[in-house]
Design a protein around this motif. Structure first.
Motif, PDB file in Angstrom:
ATOM      1  N   ALA A  67       0.825  -1.206   0.000  1.00  0.00           N
ATOM      2  CA  ALA A  67       0.000   0.000   0.000  1.00  0.00           C
ATOM      3  C   ALA A  67       0.860   1.258   0.000  1.00  0.00           C
ATOM      4  CB  ALA A  67      -0.921   0.002   1.210  1.00  0.00           C
ATOM      5  N   LYS A  68       0.279   2.357  -0.481  1.00  0.00           N
ATOM      6  CA  LYS A  68       0.968   3.652  -0.477  1.00  0.00           C
ATOM      7  C   LYS A  68       0.900   4.220   0.938  1.00  0.00           C
ATOM      8  CE  LYS A  68      -0.459   4.659  -5.244  1.00  0.00           C
ATOM      9  NZ  LYS A  68      -1.326   5.512  -6.108  1.00  0.00           N
ATOM     10  N   SER A  69       2.057   4.429   1.523  1.00  0.00           N
ATOM     11  CA  SER A  69       2.095   4.845   2.929  1.00  0.00           C
ATOM     12  C   SER A  69       1.438   6.207   3.139  1.00  0.00           C
ATOM     13  CB  SER A  69       3.538   4.868   3.441  1.00  0.00           C
ATOM     14  OG  SER A  69       4.327   5.763   2.685  1.00  0.00           O
ATOM     15  N   TRP A  70       1.629   7.152   2.198  1.00  0.00           N
ATOM     16  CA  TRP A  70       1.050   8.484   2.386  1.00  0.00           C
ATOM     17  C   TRP A  70      -0.471   8.430   2.343  1.00  0.00           C
ATOM     18  CZ3 TRP A  70      -2.088  10.795  -1.223  1.00  0.00           C
ATOM     19  CH2 TRP A  70      -2.085  10.256  -2.529  1.00  0.00           C
ATOM     20  N   LYS A  71      -1.008   7.508   1.517  1.00  0.00           N
ATOM     21  CA  LYS A  71      -2.457   7.369   1.432  1.00  0.00           C
ATOM     22  C   LYS A  71      -3.008   6.727   2.712  1.00  0.00           C
ATOM     23  CE  LYS A  71      -6.209   7.853  -1.048  1.00  0.00           C
ATOM     24  NZ  LYS A  71      -6.652   9.181  -1.522  1.00  0.00           N
ATOM     25  N   MET A  72      -2.254   5.785   3.281  1.00  0.00           N
ATOM     26  CA  MET A  72      -2.650   5.172   4.551  1.00  0.00           C
ATOM     27  C   MET A  72      -2.694   6.236   5.656  1.00  0.00           C
ATOM     28  SD  MET A  72      -3.019   1.941   3.725  1.00  0.00           S
ATOM     29  CE  MET A  72      -3.695   2.681   2.221  1.00  0.00           C
ATOM     30  N   SER A  73      -1.702   7.134   5.630  1.00  0.00           N
ATOM     31  CA  SER A  73      -1.651   8.194   6.644  1.00  0.00           C
ATOM     32  C   SER A  73      -2.859   9.109   6.537  1.00  0.00           C
ATOM     33  CB  SER A  73      -0.366   9.006   6.485  1.00  0.00           C
ATOM     34  OG  SER A  73       0.768   8.212   6.746  1.00  0.00           O
ATOM     35  N   THR A  74      -3.264   9.429   5.303  1.00  0.00           N
ATOM     36  CA  THR A  74      -4.431  10.297   5.109  1.00  0.00           C
ATOM     37  C   THR A  74      -5.691   9.648   5.650  1.00  0.00           C
ATOM     38  OG1 THR A  74      -3.447  11.240   3.108  1.00  0.00           O
ATOM     39  CG2 THR A  74      -5.835  11.500   3.380  1.00  0.00           C
ATOM     40  N   ILE A  75      -5.886   8.369   5.347  1.00  0.00           N
ATOM     41  CA  ILE A  75      -7.096   7.653   5.785  1.00  0.00           C
ATOM     42  C   ILE A  75      -7.140   7.547   7.311  1.00  0.00           C
ATOM     43  CG2 ILE A  75      -8.233   5.390   5.769  1.00  0.00           C
ATOM     44  CD1 ILE A  75      -7.254   5.110   2.832  1.00  0.00           C
ATOM     45  N   THR A  76      -6.031   7.178   7.926  1.00  0.00           N
ATOM     46  CA  THR A  76      -6.022   6.996   9.387  1.00  0.00           C
ATOM     47  C   THR A  76      -6.037   8.342  10.119  1.00  0.00           C
ATOM     48  OG1 THR A  76      -3.598   6.808   9.363  1.00  0.00           O
ATOM     49  CG2 THR A  76      -4.861   4.764   9.246  1.00  0.00           C
ATOM     50  N   ARG A  77      -5.439   9.359   9.511  1.00  0.00           N
ATOM     51  CA  ARG A  77      -5.457  10.686  10.155  1.00  0.00           C
ATOM     52  C   ARG A  77      -6.882  11.229  10.232  1.00  0.00           C
ATOM     53  NH1 ARG A  77      -2.052  12.918   7.180  1.00  0.00           N
ATOM     54  NH2 ARG A  77      -3.449  13.984   5.708  1.00  0.00           N
ATOM     55  N   GLU A  78      -7.646  11.051   9.170  1.00  0.00           N
ATOM     56  CA  GLU A  78      -9.035  11.513   9.184  1.00  0.00           C
ATOM     57  C   GLU A  78      -9.828  10.801  10.290  1.00  0.00           C
ATOM     58  OE1 GLU A  78     -10.194  13.957   7.744  1.00  0.00           O
ATOM     59  OE2 GLU A  78      -9.047  14.345   5.927  1.00  0.00           O
ATOM     60  N   ALA A  79      -9.488   9.551  10.539  1.00  0.00           N
ATOM     61  CA  ALA A  79     -10.165   8.812  11.607  1.00  0.00           C
ATOM     62  C   ALA A  79      -9.778   9.342  12.981  1.00  0.00           C
ATOM     63  CB  ALA A  79      -9.840   7.326  11.500  1.00  0.00           C
ATOM     64  N   SER A  80      -8.487   9.543  13.194  1.00  0.00           N
ATOM     65  CA  SER A  80      -8.010   9.991  14.509  1.00  0.00           C
ATOM     66  C   SER A  80      -8.464  11.413  14.835  1.00  0.00           C
ATOM     67  CB  SER A  80      -6.484   9.897  14.577  1.00  0.00           C
ATOM     68  OG  SER A  80      -5.878  10.817  13.692  1.00  0.00           O
ATOM     69  N   GLN A  81      -8.745  12.215  13.786  1.00  0.00           N
ATOM     70  CA  GLN A  81      -9.163  13.605  13.996  1.00  0.00           C
ATOM     71  C   GLN A  81     -10.667  13.807  13.782  1.00  0.00           C
ATOM     72  OE1 GLN A  81      -6.664  15.901  11.355  1.00  0.00           O
ATOM     73  NE2 GLN A  81      -4.808  15.503  12.535  1.00  0.00           N
ATOM     74  N   LEU A  82     -11.418  12.742  13.763  1.00  0.00           N
ATOM     75  CA  LEU A  82     -12.855  12.823  13.497  1.00  0.00           C
ATOM     76  C   LEU A  82     -13.571  13.616  14.593  1.00  0.00           C
ATOM     77  CD1 LEU A  82     -15.207  11.941  11.683  1.00  0.00           C
ATOM     78  CD2 LEU A  82     -15.375   9.845  13.057  1.00  0.00           C
TER      79      LEU A  82
END
Length: 459
Positions: free
Chosen positions: A347-362
């Protein structure tokens, strides 16, 4: 050199050393004596029990470790401001003696004096009399009780003697120890709320909502630090004239195990300030309008709005379910993300960071319904997206996204019946294509094992 000569030389050396030590001690004592002699008043600040300023008549009295003012009114004292007067004597000194003749006093503004500072301390009483400023303005002329000398000293003596009652009085709008606050009853233009601390966490009543700790802290910190801008009535007879019988804001602080109450009332607006009163004290004072704004949060502001309690970097697995498909990505112990489903790819690490960051900052944009009868009106009985996020393979957040509403989208979180509005950008972030999130598959190496040998045998 014989023993007799050696002994004499040793004796002379010892006498010399003793003389040097003695002279050094005398120099130190003289230096200390000169330092004491040059001090404006030879007292320690913690030995002062009373300070009186003339001609204002302000009388400050030490009460245990605190200060109070007993004249011209009785009120609490501002400890730091009053102690600053006493602390001046740790460094203030007599710069130069000008005259010792009382007949000259009038030339220096000392007959009569322009003011006086009376210090009551454990060794007695000292009075400093203030005269004019020196021609350069760098010093003031002064004298002290028990001596005819007129001398030059720091202008801080003048600024301290000329302090006003407002400068030295306690200006706290309400006095309390923040650590002792057990509950806050807040009534303002937005409603009435009770904030109660349970097991170290703030709750909002009625409703039993989790409170936003930072917002509660903002209110308490401002209450604790705010100071009156002006005292307008020391003994009011008619609180209605200040709008304090029907306050626009009332804050009740319940303190300690016995829940002792401290109350602050905010009344009418006068210019750019509001009338206010601490119920436990007589005076009506004015406070800043910015302070009153802080005391007017609504329920949304006070409620906890973050829906996640983890860091993006802690997530080691997530599942995105939408449009009839499920995408599963996992992170190994080296921090490498892999697409596991519907196929296996890096997987693309930067894309993983975007997806998980949106979750942590929900965060909640709007609290829609805490107890909905049905989820169908919000599109949540058959959500567009369901997103699950795991920390150490333990499910930490399970979010469903329903219908869109403007720039937002309806959402629910597993474990709570409530319906929220959250930012619609999640819809795009959590519905990626495989190409969005996966690296290109590696091509298989070319087959170079073809037989290139030549048959040289005879037919």
């Amino acid at each position: 050199m014989n023993f007799k000569t050696t002994g004499i030389l040793a004796l002379v050396l010892c006498i010399g050393i003793a003389a040097v030590v003695l002279l050094n001690k005398q120099d130190v004592k003289k230096e200390a004596a000169d330092k004491i002699e040059g001090r404006l008043v030879n007292i320690e600040a913690d030995s002062i029990s009373a300070i009186i300023l003339q001609p204002s008549g302000i009388h400050c009295l030490r009460d245990s470790s605190e200060w109070k003012i007993i004249a011209p009114i009785e009120t609490g004292g501002d400890k730091s401001s009053i102690e600053a007067i006493g602390n001046m004597f740790s460094w203030a000194k007599i710069e130069r003696t000008i005259s010792s003749d009382p007949a000259d006093y009038h030339e220096y503004g000392l007959d009569p004096e322009r003011g006086a500072l009376i210090l009551v301390h454990k060794n007695g009483t000292d009075t400093l009399y203030l005269g004019d400023k020196s021609p350069t303005g760098s010093y003031v002329f002064a004298r002290k009780s028990g001596s005819p000398d007129v001398f030059l000293t720091t202008t801080s003596l003048q600024s301290n003697i000329e302090k006003l009652l407002f400068d030295l009085r306690d200006k706290k709008v309400v006095g309390f120890d923040k650590a002792q606050v057990r509950a806050v009853d807040l009534t303002n233009r937005k409603g009435s709320f009770t904030l109660e601390k349970e097991a170290g966490e703030w709750k909002i009543r009625p409703g039993d909502y989790a409170a936003d700790e930072s917002e509660v802290d903002k209110v308490l910190n401002r209450l604790n630090s705010e100071r009156a801008k002006e005292f307008v009535d020391e003994d009011p007879k008619d609180l209605a004239a200040y709008g304090l019988t029907k306050p626009i804001v009332q804050v009740d602080l319940l303190l300690g195990e016995n829940r002792a109450k401290k109350t602050l009332l905010i009344g009418k607006l006068a210019g750019d300030k509001y009338y206010a009163k601490d119920e436990s004290r007589k005076p009506v004072f004015q406070v800043d309008s910015a302070f009153v704004t802080v005391l007017n949060p609504d329920l949304y502001t006070l409620r906890r709005k973050d829906l996640a309690d983890f860091s993006s970097s802690d997530v080691n697995r997530f599942e995105l379910e939408f449009s009839g498909q499920v995408i599963v990505c996992t992170k190994d112990t080296s921090g490498t993300w892999m697409l596991e489903q519907p196929e296996s790819r890096k997987a693309k690490s930067w894309k993983m960071s975007t997806i998980t960051r949106e979750a942590s900052q929900l965060e909640v944009v709007e609290f829609v319904d805490d107890h909905p009868v049905s989820l169908a009106p919000y599109g949540l009985s058959a959500p567009q997206v369901r997103a699950k996020f795991f920390v150490n393979d333990v499910l930490e957040l399970d979010v469903s996204l329903g219908k869109e509403k403007g720039d937002n989208i309806y959402a629910t979180v597993a474990g709570s019946p409530a319906v929220y509005l959250v930012e619609k950008k999640l819809l795009e972030t959590w519905t990626p294509t495989i190409e969005d999130i996966a690296e290109e598959p590696e091509e298989a190496p070319a087959d170079t094992s073809a037989d290139t040998s030549v048959d040289t045998s005879a037919d």
